[in-house]
Design a protein around this motif. Structure first.
Motif, PDB file in Angstrom:
ATOM      1  N   THR A 119       0.818  -1.256  -0.004  1.00  0.00           N
ATOM      2  CA  THR A 119       0.004  -0.078   0.037  1.00  0.00           C
ATOM      3  C   THR A 119       0.983   1.330   0.138  1.00  0.00           C
ATOM      4  O   THR A 119       1.858   1.268   0.625  1.00  0.00           O
ATOM      5  CB  THR A 119      -1.024  -0.010   1.174  1.00  0.00           C
ATOM      6  N   PRO A 120       0.594   2.178  -0.846  1.00  0.00           N
ATOM      7  CA  PRO A 120       1.497   3.502  -0.822  1.00  0.00           C
ATOM      8  C   PRO A 120       1.470   4.132   0.364  1.00  0.00           C
ATOM      9  O   PRO A 120       2.410   4.799   1.023  1.00  0.00           O
ATOM     10  CB  PRO A 120       0.771   4.300  -1.794  1.00  0.00           C
ATOM     11  N   ARG A 121       0.498   3.970   1.405  1.00  0.00           N
ATOM     12  CA  ARG A 121       0.151   5.038   2.423  1.00  0.00           C
ATOM     13  C   ARG A 121       0.999   4.320   3.469  1.00  0.00           C
ATOM     14  O   ARG A 121       1.808   4.956   4.423  1.00  0.00           O
ATOM     15  CB  ARG A 121      -1.191   4.845   2.676  1.00  0.00           C
ATOM     16  N   TRP A 122       1.030   2.933   3.518  1.00  0.00           N
ATOM     17  CA  TRP A 122       1.869   2.249   4.725  1.00  0.00           C
ATOM     18  C   TRP A 122       3.071   1.609   4.351  1.00  0.00           C
ATOM     19  O   TRP A 122       3.620   1.208   5.261  1.00  0.00           O
ATOM     20  CB  TRP A 122       1.056   1.263   5.440  1.00  0.00           C
ATOM     21  N   ARG A 123       3.527   1.940   3.221  1.00  0.00           N
ATOM     22  CA  ARG A 123       5.134   1.201   2.675  1.00  0.00           C
ATOM     23  C   ARG A 123       5.905   1.649   3.552  1.00  0.00           C
ATOM     24  O   ARG A 123       6.907   0.771   4.113  1.00  0.00           O
ATOM     25  CB  ARG A 123       5.050   1.485   1.408  1.00  0.00           C
ATOM     26  N   THR A 124       6.250   3.050   3.800  1.00  0.00           N
ATOM     27  CA  THR A 124       7.414   3.503   4.670  1.00  0.00           C
ATOM     28  C   THR A 124       7.371   3.050   5.872  1.00  0.00           C
ATOM     29  O   THR A 124       8.417   2.473   6.742  1.00  0.00           O
ATOM     30  CB  THR A 124       7.557   5.060   4.439  1.00  0.00           C
ATOM     31  N   ARG A 125       6.371   2.830   6.671  1.00  0.00           N
ATOM     32  CA  ARG A 125       6.288   2.576   8.056  1.00  0.00           C
ATOM     33  C   ARG A 125       6.357   1.056   8.076  1.00  0.00           C
ATOM     34  O   ARG A 125       7.017   0.453   9.203  1.00  0.00           O
ATOM     35  CB  ARG A 125       4.888   2.759   8.495  1.00  0.00           C
ATOM     36  N   ALA A 126       6.068   0.518   7.005  1.00  0.00           N
ATOM     37  CA  ALA A 126       6.249  -1.132   7.066  1.00  0.00           C
ATOM     38  C   ALA A 126       7.743  -1.558   6.891  1.00  0.00           C
ATOM     39  O   ALA A 126       8.323  -2.505   7.774  1.00  0.00           O
ATOM     40  CB  ALA A 126       5.365  -1.816   6.062  1.00  0.00           C
ATOM     41  N   LEU A 127       8.556  -0.879   6.222  1.00  0.00           N
ATOM     42  CA  LEU A 127       9.851  -0.649   5.876  1.00  0.00           C
ATOM     43  C   LEU A 127      10.515  -0.391   7.474  1.00  0.00           C
ATOM     44  O   LEU A 127      11.497  -1.342   7.748  1.00  0.00           O
ATOM     45  CB  LEU A 127      10.541   0.235   4.940  1.00  0.00           C
ATOM     46  N   ARG A 128      10.198   0.543   8.105  1.00  0.00           N
ATOM     47  CA  ARG A 128      10.704   0.967   9.297  1.00  0.00           C
ATOM     48  C   ARG A 128      10.465  -0.247  10.340  1.00  0.00           C
ATOM     49  O   ARG A 128      11.345  -0.445  11.082  1.00  0.00           O
ATOM     50  CB  ARG A 128      10.305   2.143   9.798  1.00  0.00           C
ATOM     51  N   ALA A 129       9.224  -0.636  10.325  1.00  0.00           N
ATOM     52  CA  ALA A 129       9.059  -1.832  11.286  1.00  0.00           C
ATOM     53  C   ALA A 129       9.825  -3.038  11.002  1.00  0.00           C
ATOM     54  O   ALA A 129      10.197  -3.858  11.858  1.00  0.00           O
ATOM     55  CB  ALA A 129       7.487  -2.152  11.454  1.00  0.00           C
ATOM     56  N   THR A 130      10.046  -3.491   9.744  1.00  0.00           N
ATOM     57  CA  THR A 130      10.791  -4.371   9.497  1.00  0.00           C
ATOM     58  C   THR A 130      12.241  -4.318   9.908  1.00  0.00           C
ATOM     59  O   THR A 130      12.896  -5.135  10.166  1.00  0.00           O
ATOM     60  CB  THR A 130      10.776  -4.556   7.943  1.00  0.00           C
ATOM     61  N   GLY A 131      12.721  -2.695   9.811  1.00  0.00           N
ATOM     62  CA  GLY A 131      14.069  -2.806  10.241  1.00  0.00           C
ATOM     63  C   GLY A 131      14.149  -2.960  11.655  1.00  0.00           C
ATOM     64  O   GLY A 131      15.058  -3.371  12.346  1.00  0.00           O
ATOM     65  N   VAL A 132      13.166  -2.581  12.496  1.00  0.00           N
ATOM     66  CA  VAL A 132      13.121  -2.748  13.976  1.00  0.00           C
ATOM     67  C   VAL A 132      13.106  -4.356  14.240  1.00  0.00           C
ATOM     68  O   VAL A 132      14.015  -4.761  15.001  1.00  0.00           O
ATOM     69  CB  VAL A 132      11.839  -2.321  14.653  1.00  0.00           C
ATOM     70  N   LEU A 133      12.229  -4.897  13.572  1.00  0.00           N
ATOM     71  CA  LEU A 133      12.433  -6.591  13.747  1.00  0.00           C
ATOM     72  C   LEU A 133      13.786  -7.080  13.299  1.00  0.00           C
ATOM     73  O   LEU A 133      14.185  -8.074  14.109  1.00  0.00           O
ATOM     74  CB  LEU A 133      11.151  -7.116  12.909  1.00  0.00           C
ATOM     75  N   VAL A 134      14.197  -6.889  12.385  1.00  0.00           N
ATOM     76  CA  VAL A 134      15.516  -7.441  12.108  1.00  0.00           C
ATOM     77  C   VAL A 134      16.598  -6.896  13.119  1.00  0.00           C
ATOM     78  O   VAL A 134      17.471  -7.776  13.353  1.00  0.00           O
ATOM     79  CB  VAL A 134      16.072  -6.851  10.659  1.00  0.00           C
ATOM     80  N   GLY A 135      16.510  -5.739  13.527  1.00  0.00           N
ATOM     81  CA  GLY A 135      17.590  -5.242  14.683  1.00  0.00           C
ATOM     82  C   GLY A 135      17.205  -6.166  15.863  1.00  0.00           C
ATOM     83  O   GLY A 135      18.239  -6.603  16.419  1.00  0.00           O
ATOM     84  N   LEU A 136      15.893  -6.213  16.374  1.00  0.00           N
ATOM     85  CA  LEU A 136      15.762  -7.180  17.377  1.00  0.00           C
ATOM     86  C   LEU A 136      16.355  -8.571  17.391  1.00  0.00           C
ATOM     87  O   LEU A 136      16.890  -9.278  17.982  1.00  0.00           O
ATOM     88  CB  LEU A 136      14.107  -7.315  17.785  1.00  0.00           C
ATOM     89  N   GLY A 137      16.299  -9.217  15.874  1.00  0.00           N
ATOM     90  CA  GLY A 137      16.730 -10.492  15.678  1.00  0.00           C
ATOM     91  C   GLY A 137      18.226 -10.625  15.834  1.00  0.00           C
ATOM     92  O   GLY A 137      18.819 -11.657  16.319  1.00  0.00           O
ATOM     93  N   VAL A 138      18.890  -9.557  15.457  1.00  0.00           N
ATOM     94  CA  VAL A 138      20.352  -9.401  15.532  1.00  0.00           C
ATOM     95  C   VAL A 138      20.709  -9.203  17.079  1.00  0.00           C
ATOM     96  O   VAL A 138      21.749  -9.955  17.436  1.00  0.00           O
ATOM     97  CB  VAL A 138      20.813  -8.194  14.484  1.00  0.00           C
ATOM     98  N   LEU A 139      20.146  -8.461  17.615  1.00  0.00           N
ATOM     99  CA  LEU A 139      20.287  -8.279  19.054  1.00  0.00           C
ATOM    100  C   LEU A 139      19.918  -9.108  19.988  1.00  0.00           C
ATOM    101  O   LEU A 139      19.949  -8.998  21.364  1.00  0.00           O
ATOM    102  CB  LEU A 139      20.002  -6.628  19.508  1.00  0.00           C
ATOM    103  N   ALA A 140      19.131 -10.044  19.588  1.00  0.00           N
ATOM    104  CA  ALA A 140      18.473 -10.991  20.573  1.00  0.00           C
ATOM    105  C   ALA A 140      19.405 -11.796  21.425  1.00  0.00           C
ATOM    106  O   ALA A 140      19.119 -12.141  22.606  1.00  0.00           O
ATOM    107  CB  ALA A 140      17.568 -12.106  19.492  1.00  0.00           C
ATOM    108  N   PRO A 141      20.509 -12.241  20.966  1.00  0.00           N
ATOM    109  CA  PRO A 141      21.454 -13.044  21.947  1.00  0.00           C
ATOM    110  C   PRO A 141      21.858 -11.996  23.269  1.00  0.00           C
ATOM    111  O   PRO A 141      22.410 -12.863  24.160  1.00  0.00           O
ATOM    112  CB  PRO A 141      22.772 -13.286  21.225  1.00  0.00           C
TER     113      PRO A 141
END
Length: 569
Positions: free
Chosen positions: A214-236
């Motif tokens: 969706t054009p409206r939520w695409r940028t926010r989805a990318l940012r939320a994905t970045g947060v999830l990837v960061g949590l996965g890397v920092l999970a240890p």
């Protein structure tokens, strides 16, 4: 005009409401027409109308044959996660494997979210077609009404896949498998708890993938994905922090006068995990079912689906160059970035690659985080004293590291795709290739170092005192990933000789399998050598060093092959 649900409004023209057809009956009628047409074409062509039944039977048979094999492999991967039985706190929901499963879940959650965002460029996760976008979604039917059934199929499919993987990993980590000892009295009920958590939590990455359409939520989805990837890397870090937190919370909550929700979550954190996953699932399903389908850019989705079909057909014909078009053009930022003058005079290729990295900070940072996660998987799977490790974790870590290196070798890939690589630059092809490997080597070393550093903090694989095997495995896998990435760069067309019919031992033609193997030759090479590294690391120091030397020799041969190929272009 029409109101919600297709109901007529006061703005409807005379006769328009009477001509309007509800979507569900229309869809059933179209399905009947298509079924009859397909049967008529099959009869006219002399085919058996029951071929689809045999196809379904074949898929079901393959699932029955290879499903248990995959489940067993995942269960073996989860075995190292339950090594901390001595540190278990009484009353923990899923015994001593809780922290390890949470870490793996966060890592996989970030990876799944990244795949869902990438699928948005290929016409998914909610799919459509150009004819449907033109004649259905742009007509009298609302996109939300048409796509709602697909949302249900997508959510159920993701939940089943997540439950399958979670059941295997949890069963291995808790020791609830044949030949293993259950950790802290774990039972099948604990495995069922992790299955429920995975089925609920996977709805969040699915929602992010739909939001990226969706054009409206695409940028926010990318940012939320970045947060999830960061949590996965920092999970240890949880491996270090969680025991100390519970060590303080346990005695306090053990007092009779103390109670409440906070203490319940501290001594039984699994129920808190279920609550968090359930809340995320409710929000995600509500958004995916109610609001997001109506905002999807159906034209862009249909166009991406057309590109996906064309790319798949090209791959079947032996041309892999369309994969870059499928993923879309690189989004560059910081266009004001210029070449560094001192470096440009002495190493122009390195200067050019540094500018490319500075203009793509997001993908490069994400790839470094992914590479860090891959290095952690390599550490987790590496054998150590009294610990056999996991070959599946080593292979997955090497593959993740290889996938992350794609964002580091953009300069090499662009140079190799030129009609005459390096024709405008002085020096030999070998010097050009060496220059293009400087920046990827630095980024790879940063990822491997970060992964090993987090492993030291978490005390994984015997680090820092007994981690020689893990260091050798990570270093060898990093060198191998870069060498293989250079080896496949620029070679997108399958050699014509591979299409020659080859008789298979059991009958039939094996040329199709050879073509498919060539297209994924990089992944197969990394998988095979990572498998060998794990086996050698568990057989002694001498054999491990011999295997690492063999990997380095293969890397040198691959680089020489790349130089020779680019020199002949």
């Amino acid at each position: 005009m029409s109101g919600p649900g297709g109901a007529a409004t006061a703005a409807d023209e005379p006769g328009e409401a009477a001509m309007r057809v509800p979507y569900a009956p229309w869809r059933r009628w179209v399905a009947r027409v298509r079924r009859r047409s397909a049967l008529a074409r099959a009869v006219a062509a002399g085919a058996d109308p029951g071929d689809r039944v045999y196809l379904v039977y074949g898929v079901f048979l393959l699932a029955l044959v290879y499903g248990p094999v995959l489940w067993s492999a995942l269960a073996q991967t989860g075995l190292p996660l339950g090594d901390r039985g001595a540190e278990a706190l009484a009353g923990r929901w899923s015994s001593s494997a809780f922290d390890g499963l949470v870490v793996v879940g966060l890592c996989l959650g970030g990876l799944v979210a990244l795949l869902a965002i990438t699928a948005a460029r290929a016409g998914g996760p909610l799919w459509t077609s150009p004819p449907e976008a033109r004649f259905v979604l742009a007509g009298q039917f609302r996109p939300a009404e048409v796509l709602r059934r697909r949302v249900v199929v997508l959510a159920v499919g993701a939940a089943v896949a997540a439950a399958f993987g979670a059941s295997a990993l949890a069963a291995g980590a808790l020791g609830v498998v044949r030949g293993a000892t259950p950790n802290d009295g774990a039972t099948a009920a604990d495995v069922a708890g992790w299955v429920v958590v995975a089925a609920l939590a996977v709805q969040l990455p699915v929602m992010l993938g739909v939001a990226a359409q969706t054009p409206r939520w695409r940028t926010r989805a990318l940012r939320a994905t970045g947060v999830l990837v960061g949590l996965g890397v920092l999970a240890p870090v949880l491996e270090v922090v969680a025991p100390q937190v519970r060590g303080v919370a346990g005695p306090v909550c053990g007092e009779p006068a103390t109670g409440g929700v906070a203490c319940s979550l501290a001594t039984a954190p699994g129920w808190g995990l279920v609550a968090v996953a359930g809340a995320a699932a409710v929000v995600s399903l509500w958004s995916t079912m109610r609001s997001l389908p109506g905002e999807i850019d159906v034209d862009a989705t249909a166009s991406a689906q057309r590109t996906t079909v064309a790319t798949t057909q090209a791959l079947a014909g032996g041309e892999a160059g369309g994969v870059a078009d499928l993923l879309g053009p690189a989004r560059l930022r910081g266009r004001h970035r210029t070449l560094w003058a001192p470096l440009l005079r002495h190493a122009p290729v390195v200067a050019r690659d540094l500018v490319g990295v500075r203009r793509r900070p997001g993908p490069v940072l994400g790839s470094v985080l992914a590479g860090t996660g891959g290095a952690l998987l390599l550490v987790l799977g590496s054998p150590s004293t009294g610990r056999p490790g996991s070959v599946t974790a080593v292979v997955l870590g090497a593959l993740v590291l290889y996938a992350a290196s794609a964002a580091w070798t953009g300069g090499l890939r662009e140079t190799a795709s030129q009609p005459r690589p390096g024709g405008l630059l002085p020096g030999s092809v070998g010097r050009l290739l060496a220059g293009h490997l400087v920046v990827p080597a630095l980024l790879g070393a940063a990822s491997a170092g970060a992964g090993l550093g987090l492993a030291v903090l978490g005390g994984l694989a015997g680090l820092p005192h007994d981690g020689t095997r893990a260091v050798v495995v990570v270093a060898s896998a990093g060198v191998l990933a870069l060498a293989v990435r250079g080896w496949v760069a620029g070679a997108t067309t399958v050699p014509a000789e591979l299409f020659t019919p080859v008789s298979a031992p059991g009958g039939g033609d094996a040329s199709t399998m050879l073509v498919a193997a060539w297209l994924v030759r990089g992944w197969l090479t990394v998988t095979a050598l990572a498998w060998m590294l794990h086996g050698a690391a568990g057989s002694g120091t001498v054999l491990m060093l011999c295997a690492a030397g063999f990997v380095l020799l293969v890397a040198v041969l691959l680089v020489r092959s790349t130089v020779s190929r680019l020199g002949r272009t």
